[in-house]
Design a protein around this motif. Structure first.
Motif: not given
Length: 215
Positions: A20-34
């Protein structure tokens, strides 16, 4: 113009613990990469903004490493070090917030509004442990306990590994085999660089091998 890509979480399906932590972290990674290309295209011309952008890239790499670590490491090791993972993710969240806040004032309004939305979500996010904290406590209790004799030690070890294996969903022969392989890989990585971590990993492997038939 903003980069319009679909946020995906390709690696989180492989995460063994702290999903759950990694999914949330990945969500921020994706949004910032966008938006990262749009930030770079805006060419913030002050030295501080350029330095901040470099720091943001560095923080993205740190976040990716955490997810990679949680997908490749031993479940037992991830459980016993769960507080360290939680602390690391919180530091990454704070860094994302700090750097995006600095960049926000150096880019066009449309891009700044997107950054603002990410910042709001970063501030609202609270990473937390679920079952992982229970497994950590069981393993730490075993490590810190003093035993009057070998029988008491073995009984406590057996009870602990049975509880933890159940909580970490390590009941099948395949999952136990994978866990042994991951522990051996980690031992190989740290054997010449981190004696304390090596000893911890070796003890976890010892528990797994000794009591595997009772799991």
């Amino acid at each position: 113009m903003l980069v319009n890509t679909t946020a995906t979480i390709p690696i989180c399906c492989e995460v063994k613990v702290h999903r759950s932590i990694c999914i949330e972290l990945q969500g921020f990674i994706d949004r910032i990469l966008q938006i990262i290309l749009s930030i770079e295209s805006a060419r913030p011309n002050c030295a501080l903004a350029i330095q901040t952008l470099c720091s943001l890239h560095f923080t993205l790499d740190k976040a990716k490493f955490v997810i990679k670590h949680c997908s490749e490491s031993s479940k037992l090791y991830l459980a016993i070090t769960s507080q360290k993972i939680l602390s690391r993710c919180e530091k990454i969240r704070i860094s994302f917030e700090f750097y995006l806040d600095q960049i926000q004032n150096t880019v066009p309004i449309q891009l700044a509004s997107v950054i603002c939305a990410i910042l709001e979500d970063l501030r609202d996010t609270k990473f937390s442990l679920e079952y992982e904290d229970g497994t950590r406590k069981v393993l730490h209790s075993l490590l810190e306990k003093e035993f009057p004799d070998s029988t008491s030690r073995e009984n406590s070890e057996l009870e602990a590994i049975q509880i933890v294996a159940l909580m970490l969903d390590m009941k099948s022969s395949i999952s136990l085999l994978e866990e042994r392989k991951n522990l051996k890989k980690q031992i190989e990585k740290v054997k010449n660089t981190n004696q304390k971590e090596k000893e911890l990993l070796e003890y976890l492997l010892y528990l797994l091998i000794k009591y595997e038939k009772f799991i």
